[in-house]
Design an enzyme around this catalytic site. Sequence first.
Site, PDB file in Angstrom:
ATOM      1  N   ASN A 284       0.815  -1.204   0.000  1.00  0.00           N
ATOM      2  CA  ASN A 284       0.000   0.000   0.000  1.00  0.00           C
ATOM      3  C   ASN A 284       0.856   1.264   0.000  1.00  0.00           C
ATOM      4  O   ASN A 284       1.837   1.357   0.737  1.00  0.00           O
ATOM      5  CB  ASN A 284      -0.935   0.004   1.210  1.00  0.00           C
ATOM      6  CG  ASN A 284      -1.832  -1.219   1.248  1.00  0.00           C
ATOM      7  OD1 ASN A 284      -1.780  -2.022   2.173  1.00  0.00           O
ATOM      8  ND2 ASN A 284      -2.644  -1.398   0.219  1.00  0.00           N
ATOM      9  N   ASP A 312      -6.738  -6.986   6.396  1.00  0.00           N
ATOM     10  CA  ASP A 312      -8.180  -6.781   6.503  1.00  0.00           C
ATOM     11  C   ASP A 312      -8.917  -7.287   5.268  1.00  0.00           C
ATOM     12  O   ASP A 312     -10.140  -7.127   5.159  1.00  0.00           O
ATOM     13  CB  ASP A 312      -8.506  -5.306   6.752  1.00  0.00           C
ATOM     14  CG  ASP A 312      -8.058  -4.392   5.618  1.00  0.00           C
ATOM     15  OD1 ASP A 312      -7.386  -4.871   4.681  1.00  0.00           O
ATOM     16  OD2 ASP A 312      -8.376  -3.186   5.671  1.00  0.00           O
ATOM     17  N   ASP A 338      -3.032  -0.303  11.255  1.00  0.00           N
ATOM     18  CA  ASP A 338      -3.070   1.028  10.643  1.00  0.00           C
ATOM     19  C   ASP A 338      -4.463   1.621  10.828  1.00  0.00           C
ATOM     20  O   ASP A 338      -4.968   2.362   9.969  1.00  0.00           O
ATOM     21  CB  ASP A 338      -2.710   0.941   9.155  1.00  0.00           C
ATOM     22  CG  ASP A 338      -2.482   2.309   8.511  1.00  0.00           C
ATOM     23  OD1 ASP A 338      -2.146   3.254   9.242  1.00  0.00           O
ATOM     24  OD2 ASP A 338      -2.655   2.429   7.286  1.00  0.00           O
TER      25      ASP A 338
END
Length: 450
Positions: A284, A312, A338
């Site tokens: 990411n 997730d 996060d």
Amino acid sequence: MHAIVNGRIVLSDKILDGCALLFDKNIIGIVSRETLDTAWADGQSWKGKPLDITDAGGNYVAPGFINLHIHGCGGADTMDATEDSLAVMSRFLVQTGVTSFLPTTMTCDMQTIYKALERVRENMTLITRRREEKRGSLQSGQHTSEEMKGDMSASGNNPKDCSCAGESEPFDNKTEKMQQYRLPGAKVLGAYLEGPFISSKYKGAQHEDSIMPADFMQIKDYADVIKVVVLAPETLGNPEQVKEFIAQCKAHNIIVSLGHSGADYDTALQAVMEGASHVTHLCNAMTGLHHRTPGLLGAALDSAVTCELIADNLHVHPAVQRLIYRTKGVAGLELITDSMRACGLSDGISELGGQTVIVKNGEARLADGTLAGSIVTLNRAMANFRKNTGATVPEVVRMVTENQAQELGLFEKIGSLSPGAAADVTICNEDFAVLHTFVDGREVYKNPDI
């Protein structure tokens, strides 16, 4: 004195059945149930000391989880920098099995970041504060010969209580307050600085206006607080500047993490060779993997850096999680959340770094659709990762305990159930739903449904 019985005790490489975990503020040890029953014959004490019993009911007994990268949860955020913000996070996190965490900042003007770091400093656990004090004394040659002997014995797996280390000038004026203050749940180990030394192109859900080139002088006064700093190496003028910044961070025991970066493979790998040892939320906000241009992702997979992963199932596809697990192995991965303040709350409008966030159907996004952190809890991420990869329970637990503790240089105190370690313990079921959480031997959470 406390004992957990009828549990499956999770070690780094195996699970022990038929044993009991003994602890007070620190771990005493693991004994067979037969040994416990013999010594506990009167039903009230262990070797003359009053004994409290928790029946794990056949569930897992693991070291308390460590959330290395978390902005907020339960309606609070690190950047709130209020009296209650970290307490709210601390109280919420133990419900998810987390006993230690690094509150994470965001790109903002430096004065606002400093306020958040000040609040973290005020709430840092004695484990890390005393460790920094001891290091400062050692570097200035102020240790006595007896303290040096203690340090040497600690390096030989004879854990020393870091809270007994001597004072050093930077923290003298805070010691009394630190001894009196205790967060209600999970402990603060320091701060994770995710901005402002990042790339504008790969800023993700961060404010572009305050992004700046990495400059150690901007964070030097908080070197005792910052444990991880994110760097986009391509944003500096030349390789020498990258080398110097990383060297200064390493000299102050700050982990340099590559992230929010458009670095190509060669630039990223050169930063790793200079001492960058970590990668922020792998996949990411970075250059992706292409067969001709491997990018930062390729450099992370092709080197020994430790990589964070948001499991997730939204930030990283389950199939990619499997590929990363096979490539990096257990020792090279750390599960993180996060998460933002909306973690643990219902759908609706929330906030991250001064930006409006829309939370709907398990996703948190800015108005333009950009993913804005996550709302996953660490125990839920563990369950996802185990299902997606087939990793064993000890492997998944290691990715939220031992790996983080080792990287932070705190494995003698947290991240394991070894004798002498802090009694940070989580009891959870097969799905990592948390039943009990202990911090420094105190039961700080009991699931109301049991």
